[in-house]
Design an enzyme around this catalytic site. Structure first.
Site, PDB file in Angstrom:
ATOM      1  CD  GLU A 187      25.124 -19.124 -14.735  1.00 27.30           C
ATOM      2  OE1 GLU A 187      24.311 -18.802 -15.558  1.00 27.30           O
ATOM      3  OE2 GLU A 187      26.364 -18.554 -14.596  1.00 27.30           O
TER       4      GLU A 187
ATOM      5  CB  CYS B  74     -26.473 -34.576 -23.248  1.00 26.86           C
ATOM      6  SG  CYS B  74     -25.688 -35.541 -21.996  1.00 26.86           S
TER       7      CYS B  74
ATOM      8  CE  LYS C  68      20.052 -23.639 -22.689  1.00 30.64           C
ATOM      9  NZ  LYS C  68      18.867 -23.061 -22.829  1.00 30.64           N
TER      10      LYS C  68
ATOM     11  CB  SER D  64      23.699 -20.698 -28.850  1.00 36.39           C
ATOM     12  OG  SER D  64      24.608 -20.576 -30.122  1.00 36.39           O
TER      13      SER D  64
ATOM     14  CG  ASP E  15      -0.155   0.175  -4.598  1.00 30.69           C
ATOM     15  OD1 ASP E  15       0.832  -0.120  -5.339  1.00 30.69           O
ATOM     16  OD2 ASP E  15      -1.069  -0.806  -4.192  1.00 30.69           O
TER      17      ASP E  15
ATOM     18  CB  ALA F  57      -1.000  -0.014   1.171  1.00 30.62           C
TER      19      ALA F  57
ATOM     20  CE  LYS G 197      18.782 -27.232 -24.263  1.00 31.56           C
ATOM     21  NZ  LYS G 197      18.271 -27.570 -25.371  1.00 31.56           N
TER      22      LYS G 197
ATOM     23  CB  CYS H 259     -28.322 -35.741 -17.784  1.00 33.02           C
ATOM     24  SG  CYS H 259     -26.709 -36.172 -18.366  1.00 33.02           S
TER      25      CYS H 259
ATOM     26  CG  ASP I 161      12.063 -23.450 -21.992  1.00 37.39           C
ATOM     27  OD1 ASP I 161      12.553 -23.108 -23.111  1.00 37.39           O
ATOM     28  OD2 ASP I 161      11.238 -24.456 -22.086  1.00 37.39           O
TER      29      ASP I 161
ATOM     30  CB  CYS J  42     -29.573 -37.544 -20.965  1.00 38.95           C
ATOM     31  SG  CYS J  42     -29.477 -35.667 -21.044  1.00 38.95           S
TER      32      CYS J  42
ATOM     33  CB  CYS K 241     -25.824 -31.877 -20.457  1.00 39.42           C
ATOM     34  SG  CYS K 241     -27.535 -32.770 -20.257  1.00 39.42           S
TER      35      CYS K 241
ATOM     36  NE  ARG L 179      21.677 -16.441 -29.277  1.00 42.54           N
ATOM     37  CZ  ARG L 179      21.711 -16.985 -30.407  1.00 42.54           C
ATOM     38  NH1 ARG L 179      20.676 -17.010 -31.245  1.00 42.54           N
ATOM     39  NH2 ARG L 179      22.951 -17.650 -30.513  1.00 42.54           N
TER      40      ARG L 179
ATOM     41  CE1 TYR M  56      22.941 -15.668 -20.940  1.00 44.44           C
ATOM     42  CE2 TYR M  56      20.648 -16.257 -20.228  1.00 44.44           C
ATOM     43  CZ  TYR M  56      21.403 -15.951 -21.095  1.00 44.44           C
ATOM     44  OH  TYR M  56      20.891 -15.826 -22.358  1.00 44.44           O
TER      45      TYR M  56
HETATM   46  N1  5U1 Z   1      21.885 -19.698 -17.034  1.00 46.33           N
HETATM   47  C1  5U1 Z   1      22.568 -19.430 -18.333  1.00 46.33           C
HETATM   48  N2  5U1 Z   1      21.636 -19.723 -19.412  1.00 46.33           N
HETATM   49  N3  5U1 Z   1      22.731 -19.213 -20.223  1.00 46.33           N
HETATM   50  C2  5U1 Z   1      22.540 -19.029 -21.937  1.00 46.33           C
HETATM   51  N4  5U1 Z   1      23.778 -18.907 -18.569  1.00 46.33           N
HETATM   52  C3  5U1 Z   1      23.995 -18.862 -19.981  1.00 46.33           C
HETATM   53  N5  5U1 Z   1      24.771 -18.376 -20.639  1.00 46.33           N
HETATM   54  C4  5U1 Z   1      24.685 -18.218 -21.700  1.00 46.33           C
HETATM   55  C5  5U1 Z   1      23.417 -18.631 -22.476  1.00 46.33           C
HETATM   56  C6  5U1 Z   1      23.326 -18.543 -24.047  1.00 46.33           C
HETATM   57  O1  5U1 Z   1      25.702 -17.732 -22.792  1.00 46.33           O
HETATM   58  C7  5U1 Z   1      27.042 -17.569 -22.021  1.00 46.33           C
HETATM   59  C8  5U1 Z   1      27.837 -18.621 -21.881  1.00 46.33           C
HETATM   60  C9  5U1 Z   1      27.647 -16.388 -23.057  1.00 46.33           C
END
Ligand code: 5U1
Length: 694
Positions: free
Chosen positions: A110, A405, A112, A79, A34, A31, A311, A429, A114, A408, A423, A133, A222
């Protein structure tokens, strides 16, 4: 307010925001934040020329663009190489050990995430640009959208602000936000996302940043692409800690580990935690910790040689849709359920998945025999997220939601503005009748044991029960001679027999004396769950009073809004429901063998203290097994003291009550710093408020 005061308040609001989102340690109640936010807004409306570029008010977005311009990354976004098994992990570790000459190499381990990789540029502490990217060399400018993500600071904090900083990390949508978003979208017919990753990607690609602002996105850094004007620490781990001190969120599961064993243990530990996390991960990332070693090892043409993504097995799989069943529930709601060729996904074999409603079938454009993508992540029920169009047979038949349905033959109706189809057969029914009976006899309702699904089916099929009140008309002979469909003995249909029949009859008779709240719950009034039933039983002295309640009377109860109140009124107005209640309670002598039901008033009558209950405003989560009572009773006790009981842990949870073998919810409570009560603590609490004796 002077401009100087305004700027100080912007800085204060940003500090509060970082404390909340990055450090998980709110400095002030919501609060208060806000209030400050609105003070800033008021000033900005009056002095638009003074609007600070890092004011939190700009996070609501609103700049609409025609398209995304391209941005060339000064330092490419890399990557990672992928590995999938122990042998590949050993090779990775061995290669580094060989090059370094010792085995106890230190790694920064660490998760990864998604989500979507982005680069965010800060100049002299101010967020000036953000990009996707793309192909690693050129991405799209998504600055306005990134600025709407509350966990990403608009201005860095602390004493060591670099003149230029390129932060790399992942934007993602937490699971709770994703599920809530989809649930709402399904209700109102909005955009349903296939998975949190698609949700994050779709949200970042909005040309109107006000739309992105409404999506529950977050970010974890990261990597540092480039830094000028400050010297950086010598290890990957310390660099992440350094970013956190600037106000940039990093993932809390990041850890330093040593050697192959450390890498293996980290992978196993995270794999085991995977389901309980509030976000999707698809593996772990293992990086040599020393930057000097990273620099020595360098890169192959595409990926760093000092890091790898290990992975996890997928949480999505493809399988064949064998059939679609349209199941009719207690309220008549018709739910399509996909019957699938069994497939192992997300740690379980799945052979069916809900398709929710007619809109979902349309959205998926589903045909019989299609290959579909199934997703199972965490505790969430399996979902059909999409159809593999390339694998569709030429003459495949479309799945069409029925208009009659399947049980029935009555019309199926869908009210305007609603996504659920019903239904219209009511208790005519047999599916609805069966579900109503199952609910009526269930443990949390009338608690009539031994009356399982197969016996309920047989009672309905034989015509011996055409309404719930008929249960109290059954004789021993009716039950003993009940044919159990599909069960044969020496080629003849098996009968229930007198042993089980006696038990059931006894249990039916025992249920004639029942707590008022249980009876209300057993009636199966739409939107009246156990907790609401308890509140109703507390508010109204008896059934007559409840049936005569006005909408206002009902809405004076916390938790009951206009929609629920109307549903309760409608239920008691319905002539068939009135008749059932007459038969069971009000005029049993006209209908029922022996005496009717006796409704017991609540043990802890507290109607006069309504609104001032000791645990009001607190939300508890029950997890694990309690040895002293089952979970539904524990829930009843908490609700009777005014608490809310939720199924999931969040920052708003007051406490988690953890019994034996508590799992992911306990882990989440610890992660969020939510207090945990043992069973003994819980019993002490109940004693304190007189629910249990000392
Ligand atoms: N946790 C993590 N994900 N990730 C993805 N670290 C990390 N590092 C990345 C990528 C593509 O690249 C660095 C090694 C440059």
């Amino acid at each position: 307010m002077t401009k100087q005061e305004y700027l100080e308040k912007v800085a204060l609001a940003n500090r509060y925001s970082i404390a909340y989102y990055v450090n998980d340690e709110p400095l002030v109640p919501d609060a208060e934040y806000d209030r400050l936010f609105h003070e800033l807004l008021d000033y900005e409306v009056a002095h638009p020329q003074d609007l600070a570029q890092d004011s939190p008010t700009i996070r609501v977005g609103g700049k609409v663009r025609a398209g995304f311009e391209e941005v060339a990354h000064k330092v490419p976004l890399l990557s990672l190489g992928d590995i999938f098994n122990q042998e590949e992990l050993e090779n990775f570790s061995q290669k580094i050990t060989d090059e370094e000459g010792y085995s106890e190499v230190e790694y920064c381990a660490e998760v990864k995430l998604d989500g979507l990789a982005v680069s965010i540029i800060y100049e002299n502490g101010l967020l000036v640009r953000a990009a996707t990217r793309g192909d690693g060399k050129v991405g799209e400018n998504i600055t306005e959208n990134i600025k709407t993500i509350k966990s990403i600071p608009l201005r860095l904090i602390g004493e060591h602000i670099p003149s230029y900083l390129d932060v790399r990390g992942e934007v993602f949508m937490p699971r709770d936000g994703f599920n809530a978003w989809n649930e709402k979208a399904r209700k109102i017919g909005g955009k349903v996302f296939a998975n949190p990753r698609n949700a994050a990607a779709g949200s970042l690609r909005q040309l109107d940043s006000a739309i992105t602002a409404k999506r529950p996105l977050t970010f974890n850094a990261y990597y540092i692409g480039e830094c000028q004007g400050q010297s950086l620490p010598d290890t990957q781990y310390e660099r992440l800690v350094w970013l956190k001190k600037l106000g940039i969120p990093i993932n809390p599961l990041t850890k330093i580990v040593k050697g192959l064993k450390g890498l293996e243990d980290f992978y196993k530990d995270i794999a085991q935690k995977r389901d309980s996390l509030n976000y999707d991960i698809d593996g772990v990332v293992l990086k040599v910790n020393e930057i000097a070693v990273q620099e020595r090892m360098g890169f192959t043409s595409r990926v760093p040689r000092w890091a790898v993504a290990y992975k996890f097995p997928p949480q999505e799989e493809i399988t064949k849709l064998l059939d679609v069943e349209f199941q009719v529930g207690r309220t008549g709601a018709v739910t399509p359920v996909a019957k699938l060729e069994p497939v192992y996904v997300g740690g379980a074999t799945i052979s069916s998945a809900t398709l929710h409603n007619a809109d979902e079938i349309e959205r998926l454009d589903l045909c019989y025999g299609d290959y579909v993508t199934i997703r199972r992540a965490g505790d969430v029920i399996p979902q059909v997220v999409g159809v593999v169009q390339e694998k569709r047979l030429k003459d495949a038949k479309k799945v069409v939601f029925p208009t009659k349905c399947p049980v029935c033959g009555s019309d199926i109706e869908r009210l305007e503005g609603e996504v659920v189809s019903y239904c219209t057969g009511g208790l005519y029914c047999k599916a609805q009748l069966k579900r109503s009976l199952e609910h009526f006899v269930s443990r949390d309702a009338m608690d009539i044991e031994n009356l399982g699904g197969a016996i309920v089916d047989a009672l309905v099929a034989s015509g011996k029960v055409t309404a719930i009140s008929d249960l109290y008309l059954l004789s021993l002979e009716d039950l003993a001679t009940l044919p159990l469909e599909g069960q044969t003995l020496s080629g003849k249909t098996r009968l229930l027999g007198s042993v089980v029949a006696k038990k059931i009859l006894n249990n039916i008779n025992n249920s004639r004396k029942i707590d008022f709240n249980r009876f209300i719950y057993a009636l199966g009034i739409p939107s009246v769950g156990q907790a609401t039933a308890l509140l109703l039983a507390r508010k109204f002295a008896g059934l007559k009073e409840l049936m005569q309640a006005t909408k206002d009377d009902l809405m004076s109860i916390p938790d009951i809004g206009p929609k629920s109140a109307q549903e309760i009124l409608d239920f008691f107005k319905e002539p068939h429901n009135k008749e059932i209640i007459d038969r069971l309670v009000l005029k049993p002598e006209e209908y029922i063998l022996g005496q009717g039901l006796t409704l017991m008033p609540l043990k802890a009558q507290a109607s006069d203290t309504l609104g001032a209950l000791p645990l009001e405003g607190r939300t508890y989560v029950l997890t694990g097994t309690l040895s002293s009572m089952d979970r539904s009773l524990a829930k009843e006790h908490l609700v009777s003291l005014g608490a809310k009981v939720s199924g999931s842990v969040s920052k708003k949870t007051y406490a988690v009550i953890a019994g034996e073998a508590a799992g992911s919810k306990l882990a989440k409570a610890n992660e969020l710093g939510v207090q945990v009560l043992s069973e003994d603590d819980f019993l002490a609490l109940l004693q304190e408020y007189g629910i249990l004796s000392n």
